[in-house]
Design a protein around this motif. Structure first.
Motif, mmCIF file in Angstrom:
data_model
loop_
_atom_site.group_PDB
_atom_site.id
_atom_site.type_symbol
_atom_site.label_atom_id
_atom_site.label_comp_id
_atom_site.label_asym_id
_atom_site.label_seq_id
_atom_site.Cartn_x
_atom_site.Cartn_y
_atom_site.Cartn_z
ATOM 1 N N GLU A 1 -7.507 -0.078 3.355
ATOM 2 C CA GLU A 1 -6.704 -0.859 2.408
ATOM 3 C C GLU A 1 -7.636 -1.804 1.669
ATOM 4 N N TYR B 1 0.809 -1.214 0.000
ATOM 5 C CA TYR B 1 0.000 0.000 0.000
ATOM 6 C C TYR B 1 0.841 1.262 0.000
ATOM 7 N N LEU C 1 -5.536 1.970 -1.987
ATOM 8 C CA LEU C 1 -6.115 2.690 -0.864
ATOM 9 C C LEU C 1 -7.441 3.283 -1.320
#
Length: 654
Positions: free
Chosen positions: A483, A454, A488
């Motif tokens: 997440e 991420y 995101l």
């Protein structure tokens, strides 16, 4: 949503990096004005500037000329030049007062910075916040010019008879007390109180009520510490930001290192402010995590400042404190507030703005849009965004304004649970002109506790938010994200935009078209049309308040609470209240059925006490009011105003 970590476990403010004021701190000495200070006006030939200059010259201010683009000639017996650079070359000023409208003020300030004018005083309200952030970015890179304001009445030396601003001169007298304040009206009250006490004032510096101030409390305190004419200090703060806490830290250290510290008294407005609302001044609001008024009061008390609850008490309190203060013997060879030398100039571009002053009485406030509209703005920029489904750990990422570093910033928090007692957010300031430094992304990612997959998505989200923030002149872009499959996903949006950018400069029309007036309080909207800031408080308050000046209005609400009463509203008619705005204010207040009595608290500065008294009578008779009214009039023409009201059998506090 946001809780800023103002004091970490170490006791220090948490930053990933520091955008310090740097060499700008070297300009603090430019605040020392006096009888020899050479002053110019930008917008010199405008109506308001002309009236102010004539009055200041008669008082003793050394105004040597002014600037009006495209003009060469004479005005008030003094030269008029087309650019600030030419004025610097020919008139050699130490200071400039900028008397132009809010939409013209940024260019005028920048022109003065480029010409290296030592002291720049900007009095205009409602300068767009992005313009101010750009100006602060410029100020940090130089060590020649110092800014007072914006949204401030200016700076005045009662000892040196030098006024750069629009302070009401009858309130001031040469003396011993230095004053620094966010609120203009409360500073006038403090000046009047010390004048009545026979103390007078030395130097009065306005921090101003903007979100970002060119000169803060600590800057002023440093000047007062070294100023031989200042024997006592008054500090007037309010809700919003941490400047008062920084002042408290300075005061504590000052009292420790000095064997004979100058006494300091302070007042903080907004103890009873409405949560989440902007209380008149552009910067008078408290973000979650910022200290409230009571916290500021306790810190100042702990540091050694004497707290008063009303500005009328300053004179008596300071007189008592000064009775125990033994001022050091003065150096007989040094006069008060001597003129500084002139700095070497560098070339600048000519001004491109018209300096004709236009008075705009509309009050400003941030515009917050509905969450669904905020999510739409993100999707338009290719950011994955939709409403929260109830699954996934939510984290917070925002772009906002950092008042300490005077710059935009990224705000990050790894937790958003409102029930958590210690939800911490970390601030990552960045330079307005340079933009967010991508080298900080790994540090933001670590603080957000993001896994490696991420961390690749994080730069896209930050860049998208920064782009929206800068292009649409946002005030705050706060998001919640989760997440989701290597990406995101934004699941919450609290977006605020600077209303001043639209109202004063006609920018961002598309954003401000998103305002849904039908969902706002109709009385507040009605008052706004007449340039009045009116906030209806929740609860059972039954005292209507009508006040001129945001700081005084906050203090009025606090004073009523101290006396056991409860205000039904906050109402600021504006610093230039007229008979018509007073009548409109009564009309708005009377629409609240809870109100059983109205308290009018007027301080005559630019507003004359007798004029307001006549306005009260006209409103009282024209509206056929049956409610009792208590009127307090102080300041300019207060005796005439009190007489007018008392003769008409209104209830009057003398």
């Amino acid at each position: 949503m946001i809780r800023l970590l103002l004091r970490g476990r170490s006791g220090k403010r948490e930053f990933s990096t520091t955008c310090s004021r740097g060499s700008y701190g070297k300009t603090i000495g430019n605040l020392r004005i006096g009888k020899d200070t050479r002053v110019i006006f930008q917008g010199f030939t405008g109506r308001q500037a002309t009236a102010n200059a004539r009055e200041s010259i008669e008082w003793g201010t050394n105004i040597v000329g002014g600037v009006t683009p495209g003009k060469n000639g004479e005005h008030l017996g003094r030269p008029v030049l087309p650019t600030v650079r030419e004025a610097m070359e020919k008139l050699k000023p130490d200071a400039t007062g900028i008397y132009v409208a809010a939409h013209q003020a940024p260019a005028a300030i920048e022109e003065a910075i480029e010409a290296e004018v030592p002291l720049i005083v900007a009095v205009a309200e409602h300068i767009p916040i992005h313009d101010i952030m750009r100006i602060h970015s410029m100020l940090k890179t130089q060590s020649k010019s110092r800014l007072v304001g914006a949204n401030a009445p200016g700076i005045i030396s009662a000892v040196g008879k030098c006024r750069i601003g629009f302070q009401p001169l009858p309130c001031f007298s040469p003396g011993r007390v230095g004053i620094v304040a966010k609120s203009g009206t409360l500073s006038y009250e403090a000046a009047s109180s010390t004048t009545r006490a026979g103390l007078g004032q030395s130097l009065c510096i306005s921090m101003g009520g903007d979100v970002l101030a060119g000169t803060n409390f600590v800057d002023a305190l440093k000047v007062f510490e070294e100023d031989e004419d200042t024997e006592g200090i008054i500090l007037i703060g309010e809700i919003g930001g941490v400047a008062e806490l920084e002042a408290a830290d300075w005061i504590a250290k000052y009292n420790q290192r000095s064997s004979n510290p100058k006494p300091i008294t302070a007042l903080i407005g907004g103890v009873n402010a409405a949560p989440g609302r902007v209380m008149g001044h552009a910067g008078a609001f408290t973000l979650p995590g910022e200290p409230d008024a009571l916290t500021k009061i306790k810190r100042l008390e702990k540091a050694g400042a004497t707290i008063v609850r009303h500005p009328e008490k300053f004179g008596g309190a300071m007189k008592t404190l000064l009775a125990d203060y033994n001022p050091p013997r003065r150096n007989s060879t040094s006069g008060p507030l001597q003129r500084r030398g002139i700095h070497t100039m560098r070339s600048v571009r000519p001004s491109l703005v018209s300096h004709a002053l236009e008075v705009n009485l509309n009050q400003r406030r941030p515009l917050y849009i509905k969450e669904s509209l905020g999510l739409d703005l993100l999707r338009e920029r290719g950011i994955n965004a939709s409403e929260y489904s109830g699954t996934g750990r939510r984290r917070m990422l925002a772009i906002g304004v950092d008042r300490a570093s005077l710059s935009p910033c990224v705000i990050a928090s790894p937790a958003t649970d409102p029930l958590s007692p210690h939800v911490e957010a970390k601030v990552f300031p960045f330079d307005y002109r340079s933009g967010f430094d991508k080298k900080l992304v790994p540090e933001v990612a670590r603080y957000l506790q993001l896994g490696d997959p991420y961390r690749v998505s994080l730069p896209k989200l930050i860049n998208g938010l920064v782009d929206l923030y800068m292009k649409k002149e946002a005030f705050l872009l706060e998001t919640l994200f989760v997440e989701r499959l290597g990406d995101l996903k934004v699941v919450g949006a609290n977006f605020g935009f600077d209303d001043a950018a639209f109202r004063s400069s006609k920018r961002q029309e598309d954003i401000h078209a998103l305002r849904i007036i039908e969902e706002e309080d109709p009385q507040e909207v009605e008052a706004e049309k007449d340039g009045i800031v009116y906030l209806k408080f929740a609860g059972d308050g039954n005292i209507g308040t009508l006040v001129n000046g945001a700081g005084l209005a906050m203090n009025t609400v606090d004073a009523l609470a101290d006396a056991g009463g409860e205000a039904a509203n906050f109402l600021d008619t504006g610093g230039k209240a007229t008979s018509e705005t007073v009548k409109k204010s009564f009309q708005v207040i009377l629409q609240d059925e809870r109100v059983k009595v109205i308290f009018v608290n007027i301080f005559g500065g630019l507003t004359l006490g007798d004029m307001i008294a006549n306005g009260i009578l006209l409103a009282f008779k024209g509206l056929e009011m049956r409610l009792p009214i208590v009127v307090r009039i102080r300041g300019t023409n207060e005796e005439e105003g009190q007489k007018i009201v008392s003769l008409d059998s209104l209830s009057l506090e003398l």
